[in-house]
Every structure is written in C-alpha cells, then in structure tokens.
Enzyme design. Structure first.
Site, PDB file in Angstrom:
ATOM      1  N   GLN A 166       0.820  -1.222   0.000  1.00  0.00           N
ATOM      2  CA  GLN A 166       0.000   0.000   0.000  1.00  0.00           C
ATOM      3  C   GLN A 166       0.851   1.269   0.000  1.00  0.00           C
ATOM      4  O   GLN A 166       0.311   2.368  -0.036  1.00  0.00           O
ATOM      5  CB  GLN A 166      -0.948   0.020   1.210  1.00  0.00           C
ATOM      6  CG  GLN A 166      -2.089  -0.978   1.121  1.00  0.00           C
ATOM      7  CD  GLN A 166      -3.135  -0.620   0.068  1.00  0.00           C
ATOM      8  OE1 GLN A 166      -3.239   0.518  -0.392  1.00  0.00           O
ATOM      9  NE2 GLN A 166      -3.934  -1.598  -0.330  1.00  0.00           N
ATOM     10  N   CYS A 312     -14.856  -7.351   2.573  1.00  0.00           N
ATOM     11  CA  CYS A 312     -16.051  -7.803   3.290  1.00  0.00           C
ATOM     12  C   CYS A 312     -17.159  -6.759   3.196  1.00  0.00           C
ATOM     13  O   CYS A 312     -16.949  -5.643   2.777  1.00  0.00           O
ATOM     14  CB  CYS A 312     -15.723  -8.066   4.742  1.00  0.00           C
ATOM     15  SG  CYS A 312     -15.231  -6.579   5.587  1.00  0.00           S
TER      16      CYS A 312
HETATM   17  C1  PLP Z   1      -1.370  -4.714   2.181  1.00  0.00           C
HETATM   18  C2  PLP Z   1      -1.565  -5.639   1.025  1.00  0.00           C
HETATM   19  N1  PLP Z   1      -0.764  -6.715   0.889  1.00  0.00           N
HETATM   20  C3  PLP Z   1      -0.886  -7.559  -0.126  1.00  0.00           C
HETATM   21  C4  PLP Z   1      -1.856  -7.392  -1.096  1.00  0.00           C
HETATM   22  C5  PLP Z   1      -1.962  -8.380  -2.213  1.00  0.00           C
HETATM   23  O1  PLP Z   1      -1.506  -7.829  -3.433  1.00  0.00           O
HETATM   24  P1  PLP Z   1      -1.978  -8.445  -4.832  1.00  0.00           P
HETATM   25  O2  PLP Z   1      -3.403  -8.078  -5.006  1.00  0.00           O
HETATM   26  O3  PLP Z   1      -1.103  -7.780  -5.848  1.00  0.00           O
HETATM   27  O4  PLP Z   1      -1.730  -9.910  -4.785  1.00  0.00           O
HETATM   28  C6  PLP Z   1      -2.727  -6.290  -0.995  1.00  0.00           C
HETATM   29  C7  PLP Z   1      -3.795  -6.080  -2.006  1.00  0.00           C
HETATM   30  O5  PLP Z   1      -4.946  -6.300  -1.823  1.00  0.00           O
HETATM   31  C8  PLP Z   1      -2.579  -5.399   0.089  1.00  0.00           C
HETATM   32  O6  PLP Z   1      -3.383  -4.348   0.237  1.00  0.00           O
END
Ligand code: PLP
Length: 370
Positions: A166, A312
């Site tokens: 993020q 959710c």
């Molecule tokens: C904090 C965080 N980590 C990991 C992810 C996973 O990333 P990706 O959607 O590219 O697999 C997200 C996305 O939803 C996220 O917000």
C-alpha cells in the site's frame, strides 16, 4: 457520474502506462528466454524495467525479483523465513497471515499501532527471528515506522520483511536507508497493471523458490515473464514518483475535505488513526451509526464504489476491525482515493450520505475549491 473511491483495492491504469505496455502485447511478444531477436528484445525490456525500479528505490537491479503481484511477493518472502520464529501483527493482509503457521502476534492498540518496546523485548531473547510487519494497513491506513523496526531487527540480528504493497508508489523508499531484507510491491495499487509486482530481496538474504520450473529470474521464480506487465510496472512507478509531492498534497486535501464533511453526520467516528497524521493519505475508514440500511449498497446504487473493511461487506467485521476492537454495531465504510478523484466526486458522495442521515447542509454548495 460513476465514482470510484476504492483505490486501496485497486487503481485504474494510467493511460501513460497503457501506452508503453501495448507494444509488448502486439509487436514485441517474444519469450525472453528465446535465443533470437524477438527473445532478446523482450529480455532487454525486462532488464530495463528492473534497472528503472532498482534506481527508484536505490537498490541493485539484482535485488529485484519480478512476481505475479503482492501476494506472491509476500508468500515468497515468508517462505524464505525457514525455521525462524515469525513475529507479525494481527493487522497484516491475508497474503501474509494465511502464509504463516503459528506466528507470534504483537499486540495492537485501538488505533492499530504496535508497541516497539514489545517487539524489542521479544527480539532480545536471542531466538532467531523473522519479522513481518506491513508498512501501512490497507483497511484503516495506519502507518508503521519501518525505519525504527528495521533498526531494532538489525540490532538483534532478526530478518525483516515489510509488506509495502500500500505504500510503494505512494511514498519514497530508499533501501540503502531502510534496514529491511524484503519488501513486497504490487503494480495495480499505483495505476499499473494487475497481476504483476516485485519482491525486493537484499543481496545475501535467503530466497526460497515458491514457483518451480524454468530458470527465469536467475532460477528464483519460474514461469515465462509477464513482459507487458513488467514494463507497465516500471512505468507506473516512474510516473508515481515523478509527480509524488503534487499528488500527495492533492489526495490529502480530498481526504481532509471528506473528513470535515463527514464529521457533520452525528455519530461518525474514524477507525484507528485513519483521520490523523499517522495514516495513509489514500485511505479513510469511517464508522457510521447503523440505520438498518446497507451503506455499501446505498452508495453502489448511487454509482459510488467503496468498500467495507476490505473485501467484506458492512456489518461483518474484518480481522483488522476486530483486532482494533472497532464497534461491531457500527457500519464501516472504507473510502480510498487516487489522483484521478475530484472534489466534485467527494461532494456527490457527501450529498448522498447527508441525504441518508438527514443532515441539513449549512452550505448550499458542497463543492468548494481546494
Ligand atoms: C497490504 C496488502 N498486501 C498484499 C496485497 C496483495 O496484493 P496483490 O493483489 O497484488 O496480490 C494487498 C492487495 O490487496 C494489500 O493491500
């Protein structure tokens, strides 16, 4: 007017990014492992993208491993923990939590903040540890001090991974300053394409193979590379950092405007540090007094896309909201912003909510310039 205020879930592709991607879908479609002109052309594009990304985070190009997004980057880092004890927080994304068996959870307060003294006490027992703490939370926006966490990890010989999904593209990261071993990045969070990202892995760190097969990415990540995606990822990061200060300021103003307007609705509170300084400028998590109407549905019917805690729905508290002891009787809406949002869109959103909550608007015009 269709309004998209769910940018923590994903962001629209920047047309500038789309433009540099298309030649790699239509003309330069070679397999980078092939030993001919088409292959070499594709290989060159990947290495150029790697150099661009490395330059932007002050890494060595060999420390960038392309992945199929943030989840894969997180999973790969965690697999590399080996037998070490894993220390994490209950607020991590499922891409981290669901990849762990029996980790040690640090406690969090109602703002979603961790206590560095607790981490230090744990690390000081001398057990080999792998710390996985996100830079900023995707639901409530709280930001962790990864500089201080890195210092602690270094002092006690722990390995440190941070889920920066993020924050990469929204804040600057300099891996020469951060005492971090791994960072996860996902292109679709900063106007790049979906399904592509990278893992930063500091030279000399252990790296386990999650995907096995061909010898791509120096045998670290098998599978034919997503060339157009990788080219788009590098461009998206370049564009994000080119105008970062301007966009940060603009988006923060949009968020501040929404905070100020929502505060006029009786009973509104903000989750964690969501409305404070120690929070992502892109995320605002709001609790509304429940009225029996599904707010997500109401906003959706008015062409406004937002989300609940994460994926959710309103009412069913997410693991993050539960961990910070957010009032389960409130309706939570996460608004998340990007450079493509406008003050008119904020005004329209406020108008719908004011109507629903019977707020008599003092000012006839909700759209004051920012
Ligand atoms: C904090 C965080 N980590 C990991 C992810 C996973 O990333 P990706 O959607 O590219 O697999 C997200 C996305 O939803 C996220 O917000």
């Amino acid at each position: 007017m269709k309004i998209y205020l769910d940018n923590a879930a994903t962001t629209p592709l920047d047309p500038e990014v789309f433009e540099v991607m298309t030649p790699y879908l239509l003309q330069h479609y070679g397999n980078p492992s092939s030993h001919h002109a088409h292959g070499r052309e594709a290989k060159r594009a990947i290495e150029q993208a790697r150099n661009t990304i490395a330059g932007l985070i002050n890494a060595d190009p060999s420390e960038i491993i392309f992945t199929g997004g943030g989840t894969e980057a997180d999973n790969t880092a965690l697999l590399s923990a080996g037998e070490r004890r894993v220390i994490t927080t209950p607020l991590e994304h499922h891409a981290v939590l669901h990849a762990l068996h029996n980790p040690h959870y640090l406690s969090v307060n109602t703002k979603g903040e961790i206590d560095l003294a607790e981490l230090e006490l744990l690390l000081s027992d001398g057990e080999p540890s792998f710390v996985s703490i996100m830079h900023a939370n995707n639901e409530i926006g709280v930001i962790n001090d990864i500089e201080a966490i890195g210092e602690l990890c270094e002092r006690y010989g722990a390995i440190f991974h941070s889920d920066t999904v993020q924050t990469i593209g929204h804040y600057h990261h300099d891996v020469q300053k951060l005492k971090v071993h791994y960072l996860a990045c996902s292109a679709h969070k900063f106007h790049g394409p979906k399904g592509v990202g990278f893992l930063y892995c500091r030279k000399g760190s252990n790296l386990s193979q999650l995907l096995r097969g061909g010898s791509q990415e120096r045998k670290l990540r098998a599978g034919t590379e997503n060339i157009a995606g990788i080219v788009g990822l590098a461009k998206a990061l370049e564009v994000a950092y080119r105008d970062l200060d301007k966009h940060q300021l603009y988006i923060q103003k949009l968020k501040n405007r929404l905070i100020a307007k929502l505060q006029q609705i009786p009973g509104v509170t903000f989750n964690g540090a969501s409305a404070k300084d120690n929070s992502l400028y892109t995320v605002l998590s709001v609790n509304f007094t429940a009225t029996g109407t599904n707010l997500l549905k109401l906003l959706d019917e008015n062409n406004i896309s937002v989300s609940g805690g994460s994926a959710c729905s309103t009412g069913s508290a997410s693991h993050v909201l539960r961990a910070i002891k957010s009032d389960p009787d409130k309706d939570t809406v996460r608004f998340s912003f990007s450079k493509f949002n406008t003050i008119e869109q904020i005004a329209r959103t406020v108008e719908i909510l004011y109507r629903h909550f019977n707020v008599i608007n003092q000012k006839t015009d909700l759209v004051e310039s920012i």
